[in-house]
Design a protein around this motif. Structure first.
Motif, short mmCIF file in Angstrom:
data_model
loop_
_atom_site.label_atom_id
_atom_site.label_comp_id
_atom_site.label_asym_id
_atom_site.label_seq_id
_atom_site.Cartn_x
_atom_site.Cartn_y
_atom_site.Cartn_z
N SER A 3 2.17 11.63 -10.26
CA SER A 3 1.58 12.96 -10.23
C SER A 3 2.67 14.03 -10.35
O SER A 3 2.51 15.02 -11.08
N ALA A 4 3.79 13.81 -9.63
CA ALA A 4 4.90 14.77 -9.70
C ALA A 4 5.49 14.81 -11.10
O ALA A 4 5.85 15.88 -11.61
N LEU A 5 5.58 13.65 -11.75
CA LEU A 5 6.10 13.60 -13.11
C LEU A 5 5.18 14.33 -14.07
O LEU A 5 5.64 15.06 -14.97
N ALA A 6 3.88 14.16 -13.89
CA ALA A 6 2.91 14.87 -14.74
C ALA A 6 3.04 16.38 -14.56
O ALA A 6 2.99 17.14 -15.53
N ASP A 7 3.23 16.82 -13.31
CA ASP A 7 3.41 18.25 -13.05
C ASP A 7 4.68 18.77 -13.71
O ASP A 7 4.70 19.88 -14.27
N LEU A 8 5.75 17.97 -13.65
CA LEU A 8 7.01 18.39 -14.26
C LEU A 8 6.87 18.48 -15.77
O LEU A 8 7.32 19.46 -16.39
N ALA A 52 0.83 -1.21 0.00
CA ALA A 52 0.00 0.00 0.00
C ALA A 52 0.86 1.25 0.00
O ALA A 52 0.57 2.23 -0.71
N LEU A 53 1.95 1.22 0.80
CA LEU A 53 2.85 2.38 0.84
C LEU A 53 3.53 2.58 -0.50
O LEU A 53 3.68 3.71 -0.98
N ILE A 54 3.94 1.45 -1.12
CA ILE A 54 4.61 1.55 -2.42
C ILE A 54 3.63 2.08 -3.46
O ILE A 54 3.97 2.94 -4.29
N GLY A 55 2.39 1.62 -3.42
CA GLY A 55 1.40 2.10 -4.37
C GLY A 55 1.15 3.59 -4.23
O GLY A 55 1.04 4.31 -5.23
N ALA A 56 1.08 4.07 -2.99
CA ALA A 56 0.88 5.50 -2.76
C ALA A 56 2.08 6.30 -3.25
O ALA A 56 1.93 7.39 -3.83
N ALA A 57 3.29 5.75 -3.02
CA ALA A 57 4.50 6.45 -3.46
C ALA A 57 4.56 6.52 -4.98
O ALA A 57 4.95 7.55 -5.56
N VAL A 58 4.19 5.43 -5.64
CA VAL A 58 4.17 5.43 -7.11
C VAL A 58 3.16 6.45 -7.63
O VAL A 58 3.43 7.17 -8.60
N ALA A 59 1.99 6.52 -6.99
CA ALA A 59 0.98 7.49 -7.41
C ALA A 59 1.49 8.91 -7.26
O ALA A 59 1.27 9.76 -8.14
N ARG A 60 2.18 9.16 -6.15
CA ARG A 60 2.74 10.51 -5.95
C ARG A 60 3.81 10.80 -7.00
O ARG A 60 3.91 11.91 -7.51
N ALA A 61 4.63 9.78 -7.30
CA ALA A 61 5.68 9.97 -8.31
C ALA A 61 5.07 10.26 -9.68
O ALA A 61 5.56 11.14 -10.42
#
Length: 311
Positions: free
Chosen positions: A81-86, A70-79
């Protein structure tokens, strides 16, 4: 090493409570899910699931890995999202270098645009190294540098985008015999005492080359590497000078500025953009804003190319 994809499958099995339900959720066959779980248990070295009636439940090891999944999934989702913003230019950073007279005239208005359009992008500003103005861009330490283009300004890893042709004009003291002329032939300044306003390098080269083409070498009696100070020396009657348009934005009341011809010295101002960074929306926008600032300025330069076209 545990396979992240298999951890994702484990989480689906534990959440749904059965192999069959997890398979339906993931779009896999139950057999494929069972194979993934068997492989993950082999990697973990212990059982992760145990049967309960027609379903399954996690062992202690299974619960532990499900929490981490679950933690890894949340981290991937954040990554993601951050990549999309970049990619969209909403976040990130740009490292920009410039020479002194380009700062307030070109870089400042371009950065004002960048702050409005890409407020989440951080900017690192600094002056170029006059000995090698594109060094940081070429080696990837800066994304863009505003530079004076010379014949030797070549290298790998960056492209040059034309910004402005910045012509030099004659700066004369009030009352000078040529002050009443609309345009001055460069050869008419051959016998004058000269106030230098450029350090050795790309800003002085157009002056020396133009004077040589007009048949003389300027006789510098005073040297100043600051345009305001150089204008003060000219106003005091200590000599005349040739100064570029960007350096004459603030004019001393004791001088007269006249265009020169035959030939007219011109310094070519370009942006050296790191090749690998030109796909970033913020950098593309900054280049366009620099071109707009070059066009809108009152210094009389000319802009001839589109913002997207490399030289």
């Amino acid at each position: 090493m545990l396979d992240v994809r298999r951890l994702h499958v484990l989480r689906a099995v534990v959440t749904s409570g059965s192999i069959t339900a997890a398979a339906a959720h993931l779009g896999y066959t139950p057999s494929a899910v069972s194979q993934q779980m068997a492989a993950l248990e082999k990697q973990a070295g212990t059982a992760l699931l145990e049967r309960v009636g027609r379903g399954v439940r996690p062992t202690a090891a299974g619960s532990l890995l499900t929490e981490h999944a679950a933690l890894i999934g949340a981290a991937v989702a954040r990554a993601e999202s951050a990549l999309a913003d970049l990619r969209a230019g909403r976040t990130g950073s740009l490292s920009v270098r410039y020479f002194a007279t380009a700062g307030s005239t070109l870089v400042a208005p371009a950065l004002a645009w960048l702050r409005t359009e890409h407020p989440g992008v951080r900017v690192d500003l600094g002056l170029t190294d006059p000995r090698d103005p594109v060094r940081e861009v070429a080696r990837g330490d800066a994304d863009l540098a505003v530079v004076i283009r010379t014949r030797g300004l070549v290298g790998d890893g960056f492209r040059l985008v034309h910004l402005l042709d910045d012509p030099y004009a004659a700066v004369l003291p009030l009352g000078h015999p040529l002050a009443g002329e609309d345009v001055i032939g460069l050869h008419e300044l051959s016998g004058e005492r000269w106030v230098g306003s450029e350090p050795p390098g790309p800003c002085l080269e157009p002056v020396l080359e133009a004077c040589a083409a007009a048949g003389f070498s300027p006789g510098f009696v005073i040297q100043s590497e600051d345009y305001a100070t150089a204008q003060g020396f000219v106003a005091a009657g200590l000599g005349i000078g040739l100064m570029p348009g960007l350096g004459l934005r603030a004019r001393h009341p004791g001088v007269v500025v006249r265009p020169v011809r035959d030939p007219e010295p011109v310094r070519v101002i370009s942006a050296a953009a790191r090749e690998s960074a030109t796909g970033q929306p913020a950098l593309r926008g900054l280049l366009a804003a620099l071109r707009e600032a070059a066009t809108a300025g009152p210094w009389g330069g000319t802009r001839t190319r589109t913002a997207a076209a490399p030289d």
